[in-house]
Structures are given as C-alpha cells and as structure tokens.
Motif scaffolding. Structure first.
Motif, PDB file in Angstrom:
ATOM      1  N   ALA A 143       6.066  -1.899  -2.867  1.00  0.00           N
ATOM      2  CA  ALA A 143       5.982  -0.916  -3.876  1.00  0.00           C
ATOM      3  C   ALA A 143       4.620  -0.394  -4.300  1.00  0.00           C
ATOM      4  N   THR A 144       3.502  -1.043  -3.989  1.00  0.00           N
ATOM      5  CA  THR A 144       2.150  -0.734  -4.102  1.00  0.00           C
ATOM      6  C   THR A 144       1.320  -0.400  -2.984  1.00  0.00           C
ATOM      7  N   SER A 145       0.872   0.639  -2.707  1.00  0.00           N
ATOM      8  CA  SER A 145      -0.269   1.173  -1.781  1.00  0.00           C
ATOM      9  C   SER A 145      -1.393   0.336  -2.136  1.00  0.00           C
ATOM     10  N   PRO A 146      -1.875  -0.604  -1.315  1.00  0.00           N
ATOM     11  CA  PRO A 146      -3.269  -1.696  -1.617  1.00  0.00           C
ATOM     12  C   PRO A 146      -4.379  -1.076  -1.493  1.00  0.00           C
ATOM     13  N   THR A 147      -4.656   0.192  -2.214  1.00  0.00           N
ATOM     14  CA  THR A 147      -6.111   0.693  -2.508  1.00  0.00           C
ATOM     15  C   THR A 147      -6.782  -0.344  -3.378  1.00  0.00           C
ATOM     16  N   TRP A 148      -7.898  -0.461  -3.401  1.00  0.00           N
ATOM     17  CA  TRP A 148      -8.798  -1.371  -4.189  1.00  0.00           C
ATOM     18  C   TRP A 148      -8.415  -1.189  -5.586  1.00  0.00           C
ATOM     19  N   ARG A 149      -8.353  -0.039  -6.100  1.00  0.00           N
ATOM     20  CA  ARG A 149      -7.853   0.298  -7.471  1.00  0.00           C
ATOM     21  C   ARG A 149      -6.494  -0.211  -7.706  1.00  0.00           C
ATOM     22  N   ASN A 150      -5.490  -0.006  -6.946  1.00  0.00           N
ATOM     23  CA  ASN A 150      -4.369  -0.439  -7.238  1.00  0.00           C
ATOM     24  C   ASN A 150      -4.445  -2.215  -7.386  1.00  0.00           C
ATOM     25  N   VAL A 151      -5.085  -2.672  -6.489  1.00  0.00           N
ATOM     26  CA  VAL A 151      -5.010  -4.072  -6.430  1.00  0.00           C
ATOM     27  C   VAL A 151      -5.861  -4.668  -7.799  1.00  0.00           C
ATOM     28  N   ILE A 152      -6.910  -4.133  -8.183  1.00  0.00           N
ATOM     29  CA  ILE A 152      -7.556  -4.875  -9.251  1.00  0.00           C
ATOM     30  C   ILE A 152      -7.014  -4.438 -10.423  1.00  0.00           C
ATOM     31  N   GLU A 153      -6.715  -3.126 -10.640  1.00  0.00           N
ATOM     32  CA  GLU A 153      -6.080  -2.637 -11.874  1.00  0.00           C
ATOM     33  C   GLU A 153      -4.688  -2.805 -11.931  1.00  0.00           C
ATOM     34  N   GLY A 154      -3.898  -3.190 -11.154  1.00  0.00           N
ATOM     35  CA  GLY A 154      -2.673  -3.968 -11.149  1.00  0.00           C
ATOM     36  C   GLY A 154      -2.727  -5.107 -11.842  1.00  0.00           C
ATOM     37  N   GLN A 155      -4.058  -5.992 -11.382  1.00  0.00           N
ATOM     38  CA  GLN A 155      -4.052  -7.167 -12.156  1.00  0.00           C
ATOM     39  C   GLN A 155      -4.607  -7.301 -13.491  1.00  0.00           C
ATOM     40  N   LEU A 156      -5.181  -5.978 -14.060  1.00  0.00           N
ATOM     41  CA  LEU A 156      -5.546  -5.657 -15.304  1.00  0.00           C
ATOM     42  C   LEU A 156      -4.291  -5.491 -16.022  1.00  0.00           C
ATOM     43  N   SER A 157      -3.349  -4.403 -15.670  1.00  0.00           N
ATOM     44  CA  SER A 157      -1.993  -4.276 -16.267  1.00  0.00           C
ATOM     45  C   SER A 157      -1.373  -5.774 -16.600  1.00  0.00           C
ATOM     46  N   LEU A 158      -1.305  -6.708 -15.642  1.00  0.00           N
ATOM     47  CA  LEU A 158      -0.717  -7.724 -15.642  1.00  0.00           C
ATOM     48  C   LEU A 158      -1.330  -8.497 -16.712  1.00  0.00           C
ATOM     49  N   TRP A 462       1.804   7.184   0.315  1.00  0.00           N
ATOM     50  CA  TRP A 462       1.130   5.893   0.423  1.00  0.00           C
ATOM     51  C   TRP A 462      -0.345   5.836   0.324  1.00  0.00           C
ATOM     52  N   LEU A 463      -0.641   6.973   1.129  1.00  0.00           N
ATOM     53  CA  LEU A 463      -2.044   7.335   1.388  1.00  0.00           C
ATOM     54  C   LEU A 463      -2.828   7.922   0.278  1.00  0.00           C
ATOM     55  N   ARG A 464      -2.073   8.598  -0.584  1.00  0.00           N
ATOM     56  CA  ARG A 464      -2.684   8.837  -2.023  1.00  0.00           C
ATOM     57  C   ARG A 464      -2.561   7.786  -3.230  1.00  0.00           C
ATOM     58  N   GLY A 465      -2.214   6.494  -2.666  1.00  0.00           N
ATOM     59  CA  GLY A 465      -2.145   5.431  -3.576  1.00  0.00           C
ATOM     60  C   GLY A 465      -0.796   5.344  -4.143  1.00  0.00           C
ATOM     61  N   LEU A 466       0.574   5.912  -3.852  1.00  0.00           N
ATOM     62  CA  LEU A 466       1.687   5.616  -4.368  1.00  0.00           C
ATOM     63  C   LEU A 466       2.484   4.734  -3.443  1.00  0.00           C
ATOM     64  N   GLY A 467       3.090   3.633  -3.745  1.00  0.00           N
ATOM     65  CA  GLY A 467       3.831   2.721  -3.067  1.00  0.00           C
ATOM     66  C   GLY A 467       5.528   3.047  -3.250  1.00  0.00           C
ATOM     67  N   ALA A 468       5.840   3.138  -4.177  1.00  0.00           N
ATOM     68  CA  ALA A 468       7.331   3.471  -4.630  1.00  0.00           C
ATOM     69  C   ALA A 468       7.586   4.917  -4.883  1.00  0.00           C
ATOM     70  N   VAL A 469       8.320   5.539  -3.859  1.00  0.00           N
ATOM     71  CA  VAL A 469       8.543   7.023  -4.028  1.00  0.00           C
ATOM     72  C   VAL A 469       9.878   7.413  -3.938  1.00  0.00           C
ATOM     73  N   ALA A 470      10.266   8.366  -4.858  1.00  0.00           N
ATOM     74  CA  ALA A 470      11.675   8.817  -4.732  1.00  0.00           C
ATOM     75  C   ALA A 470      11.606  10.280  -3.904  1.00  0.00           C
ATOM     76  N   ILE A 471      12.405   9.887  -3.031  1.00  0.00           N
ATOM     77  CA  ILE A 471      12.361  10.945  -1.857  1.00  0.00           C
ATOM     78  C   ILE A 471      14.037  11.419  -1.518  1.00  0.00           C
ATOM     79  N   ASP A 472      14.369  12.347  -1.895  1.00  0.00           N
ATOM     80  CA  ASP A 472      15.689  12.874  -1.419  1.00  0.00           C
ATOM     81  C   ASP A 472      16.851  11.913  -2.379  1.00  0.00           C
ATOM     82  N   ASN A 473      16.393  11.627  -3.654  1.00  0.00           N
ATOM     83  CA  ASN A 473      17.264  10.838  -4.303  1.00  0.00           C
ATOM     84  C   ASN A 473      17.436   9.268  -3.909  1.00  0.00           C
ATOM     85  N   LEU A 474      16.406   8.796  -3.141  1.00  0.00           N
ATOM     86  CA  LEU A 474      16.394   7.503  -2.556  1.00  0.00           C
ATOM     87  C   LEU A 474      15.099   6.826  -3.028  1.00  0.00           C
ATOM     88  N   MET A 475      15.157   5.840  -3.507  1.00  0.00           N
ATOM     89  CA  MET A 475      13.822   5.118  -3.804  1.00  0.00           C
ATOM     90  C   MET A 475      13.440   4.593  -2.320  1.00  0.00           C
TER      91      MET A 475
END
Length: 561
Positions: A143-158, A462-475
């Motif tokens: 559910a996470t696109s592994p951009t460098w920002r997502n990896v480290i800023e996700g750790q900051l959120s936690l 995913w290329l824009r940094g989004l790992g979980a995406v609602a598409i046609d009412n499905l996650m």
C-alpha cells in the motif's frame, strides 16, 4: 519500564529458547551509506545509532537473504517445469508433532477482530488511529509506493504517532489530529525480502557495494527508533511479514528478531510477527513457518490477492487447466481458495496461533449510496464467512467498513477476544486441492479490458507516490495490479480467447492500452505514458518479470544525490 522489563509472557511451558548471551562481536565494520536526499527531520530517523544497526543487520543477514532469493527462483523453475509443490517429507516430524505451540498472545494482540490496513503518510496514519479498529497494519509494502520520501517520512509518521505527537494540516488547511481514546495496536509491514532500498547502500566485508534490503531497512529503522517507546506504552514492536515462500525464510526472520533483541538488550519474544500466507509455496509450509517463528509468532494471515498472483506466476506456463478466468470470478468461495483458507485456520488453531482473514476489495463511496450499499452487502458476506470458518479477525481497507466487519465477528465471538480454541478437525486438505484451479468460468472482453485499465491506472498512481488507490469502487494495491498484468501475460502465452471470440494477443492488448489511455482524464503532471511503458514491460514482453515493482522502482523512483 526499562528495555529489559517487558510485560510479555513467554513462559517456559511452550518451549521458549532463552537467549541471554551477548551478541557476537563483529569481525569487521560494515559500511552503510545513505545516498537519498536529507530533507527536514530525516536525521531523526537516520540517526548514527540507526545507521549502525542497519549495518549490523546487513553484515549478518544480507548473504542469507540472497541465498533465500536464489532458492525462490529454483523452486519457481521446478513448478514451471512440471513439479508441483508438496508437503515436505523432511519436515513431516514438525507437522505430525501435536505438542508444540507458538508463544501466547502479546499485549495489544489478544483481540484482533478488525484490523485496518493502510499507508503510513501522516493523514492516513491519523485516520487509522482514529478508526476504532483493534489493530492498524501500518503498511510500508503493497500500500506504499517506495519513494524515498514515503519510506523515511512514513517512519517519521510512525515515530510521532507512537509518542503522541502526530498532527497534520492538509494543503487546503484542514487539520488532522489523533482524538480516539483507544487507538489500534500498530503492526508494521516492511517490504518483502525481494525488494531493495536503492537510496541506502551496503558494502560487505569483501568490499562489494549493493543496494540495501528493503526488508531490513524498514524493520531496522522502525525497531531501533521505537522499540523502547512501544514497550513503555505496554505493547511491543510488532510486524507483518509479507511474501514468505518457505520456512527457511521464516527462520531468517526469526534470527533477525533474536539478533535485534540481543542488540538492544530486550527480552527474547518481545518482537511478535504475523506471517502473510500469500504465496503458493508457503501454503504447503504453514506448520513449519509457525514452528520456526514460534517464539515470536502472532499468527498467520490469508493474503488472498498476492496468493492468487503467486498461483498465476508459478503456473503461468503449465497449460490451459491452470488458466484462471476474469479476476472478478476468482472469489474466496472457489475450491482452491476455500482449501487454502480452511487449512490456514486449522493449522493456526492447532498451534495456538491467530488466524486473520484477508481484505475484500470492495469499498464504500460516500457520494454514491448505491455503491456503498453494494460494498456493505459484499463485505458483510465475506466477513460472515470468515468468522464462521474460525478466523479470529479480519482486514478492512476503509474506516466505514469497520462496523460492518466487527458486527460479523461480534456475532460469532461474543465477549470472547478470539476463537483460537476452536479446532477445525473436520478439515482435510490435500496437496491436489490446493492446486485445483478449475473454476469453469470464461475470460470476457470486459475482464481483459478491466485488467489493462486497472494495471495502467494503478501503476500511474504508484509512479506519483500513491500505493493504495480507489479505482472503480475497489481498493487496489500492488497485489491486485500484479494479478491484472499476470493474467494478461498468461492469457496471451496460453493462446486464450475471450468468451466473445476474440483471441487475446499482444496486438489486441496494445489496442486496449491505447483505448485506456484515451479514456482516462489527463493532466500536465500525470504519468500515464510511463505507466503504459511499465505495463507493456511486465505484461507483453516474452519474459515474465517476477514483480512489476522491481524494474519500475529502479527506473523511476530512485532519486539519489
């Protein structure tokens, strides 16, 4: 509470292996180099202590990780060449021994009836903590696109969430804060063994430099920065382990855990892990996986979407009887999926472990009552089946589904926190049942178009940094995108045709790619051209890439200084 004073009971009656010896002295100093940009507050995660710990983990375990990945390739080659997976003869003594059990439930993991999953950005972290779920799977993987920002800023959120310091203000000025009196127990899902972290490089004792392990980076940063705070809060560092394919891979994780506990001087068994059974080989080694992790084990989860992907990947070239129909027809009630989930519940409860159900892809739409009603109906049926089958809890991907899922488990559990004591002695699953893929449904033109559309639209997000995406009412996440592109590849190579009579060829799929690109709304900042390029690489080329995210990550997400 100190690091060696924990409330987790790992009593001697279940065969806990005490590890009071100090960690061995390293014979040489491994080198970890951070090449990713250092943005605001990154030094709070990438501390000297954290970097030293990552070095120690890689020095000890990087070689074994490579060995295990090579073994994956060998086994996949065997299946592709006609040797079906089987229950191992060399580990039969583990399966047949009725006496061993996993560790008892850890604090915060006794009642897991509803778990919410989601990425670790600040907004989603706050939403998960306010959701009312019992557990939050903080997902650094599918559910996470592994951009460098997502990896480290996700750790900051936690880090901030664990210390009660997390807040977020959206670009529109909306403020988000944790307001729930009782927040879910946090369980981190690191990346799988196959994934790397290109922004951190490791130099081994022979002087060879390579990308760090995504698994060890995600685990190591979270553990070394938060173990004390988690223990002080009355819980502990807990993990979901993805994509395991063998008990040897589970043993590798168990050794990582034991080493890490010694490294910080905390009690053996403080770390707990739930393993996702989401690969076909792992379904044949559930007992063995529990056994290898028994001191640290919190159960197994039925990772349904990656499991379907794994089956397609392993049997993609084995002939027509291994070809699955439209993704929408591969439900949890088809025989091979029933066999897999019933075996999981039986195996877990026999060993005193939690059995956690999977995630229905249906999600509500607050702007469309009809869509919401349909989602509630389908999720209700899914969770009712899981609770009735003996699962102790389940996953949801949206806060609005928690009440629905909990109602179904409340109806079965009542005041009990779980149903681990429920034995499924009526279950008798054979190896043949686990690979009986006959469903008897067609491949439709709509199904082919849907796979192309979902694959491209998900990859673009995913290329824009989004790992979980609602598409046609499905996650949708990386696992469902993998199903979409894998089915396209298999249908082409097995010379399938649609129910309407159209041969599924590369040329046909190329036409659908052009059609999808014409259908989607475009903007100046979209990544649809790149997404279509990635989709062609993973669905239309002659070779079959094991994971779509590996090549796309190396080509598009690296931002090293």
């Amino acid at each position: 509470m100190t690091l060696t004073d924990t409330t987790i009971d790992t009593g001697p009656s279940i065969g806990i292996r005490p590890t009071t010896n100090p960690i061995p002295t390293m014979s040489s100093e491994p080198s970890i180099e951070v090449r990713g940009p250092r943005h605001d507050r990154y030094d709070e995660i990438l501390t000297p202590e954290a970097i030293a710990f990552l070095g120690a983990l890689h020095d000890r375990f990087a070689g074994r990780r490579h060995d295990r990945l090579a073994e994956r390739m060998r086994r996949r080659f065997e299946i592709g060449n006609g040797r079906d997976p089987h229950f191992r003869a060399d580990t039969a003594h583990i399966r047949e021994d009725p006496n061993w059990r996993v560790a008892p439930p850890a604090p915060g993991l006794i009642d897991r009836r509803v778990e919410i999953t989601g990425p670790t950005d600040p907004k989603m972290t706050i939403n998960a903590l306010n959701s009312g779920a019992r557990v939050w799977l903080a997902d650094q993987e599918d559910a996470t696109s592994p951009t460098w920002r997502n990896v480290i800023e996700g750790q900051l959120s936690l880090r901030d969430a664990i210390r009660g310091q997390l807040s977020y203000t959206s670009p529109q000025g909306k403020e988000y804060r944790v307001t729930a009196e009782r927040t879910p127990t946090i369980v981190l899902r690191p990346r799988g063994w196959h994934l790397v972290e290109e922004h951190i490089r490791f130099t081994d004792r022979a002087g060879r430099q390579m990308a760090a392990s995504g698994s060890l980076v995600d685990f190591g940063l979270y553990f070394v920065n938060n173990a004390q705070a988690l223990i002080d809060a009355g819980a502990g560092p807990y993990f979901y382990l993805p994509k395991l394919e063998s008990s040897e891979e589970a043993k590798l994780w168990d050794d990582v855990f034991t080493f890490s506990e010694r490294y910080l001087g905390i009690a053996h068994g403080t770390i707990r892990a739930t393993v996702l059974i989401e690969t076909l080989p792992a379904a044949f080694e559930m007992d063995e996986i529990l056994f290898e992790l028994r001191d640290h084990c919190a159960g197994l989860n039925a990772g349904r979407w990656d499991y379907i992907f794994s089956i397609i990947k392993n049997y993609r070239g084995r002939g027509a009887r291994f070809v699955l129909p439209d993704r929408s027809e591969v439900t949890m009630t088809v025989p091979f999926m029933r066999a897999y989930t019933e075996l999981l519940v039986q195996t877990c409860h026999k060993r005193g472990a939690f059995a956690i159900g999977g995630m229905s892809a249906f999600i509500p739409n607050r702007r469309d009552p009809e869509v919401t009603a349909q989602a509630i109906e389908k999720v209700t049926a899914d969770k009712r089946r899981e609770a009735g089958d003996g699962f102790d809890g389940t996953w949801v991907a949206h806060p609005d589904l928690i009440t629905t899922a909990q109602a179904e488990f409340d109806a079965v559990l009542g005041e009990r926190p779980n149903q681990i004591d429920r034995q499924r002695d009526d279950v008798h699953v054979t190896a043949r049942q686990l690979i009986d893929l006959r469903i008897g449904r067609p491949i439709t033109a709509a199904g082919v178009h849907g796979n192309v559309s979902v694959g491209i639209r998900y990859i673009e997000a995913w290329l824009r940094g989004l790992g979980a995406v609602a598409i046609d009412n499905l996650m949708e996440d990386a696992a469902t995108a993998e199903i979409s592109r894998s089915q396209i590849w298999q249908w082409i190579h097995q010379d399938r045709s649609t129910a309407e009579g159209t041969p599924i060829t590369r040329e046909y799929v190329e036409e659908l790619i052009d059609q999808v690109l014409a259908e989607v709304p475009r903007s100046g900042g979209d990544r649809f051209a790149d997404a279509a390029e990635v989709f062609r690489e993973v669905a239309l080329r002659e070779e079959f890439p094991a994971f779509l995210t590996q090549g796309a990550y190396a080509q598009f997400l690296s931002e090293q200084d």
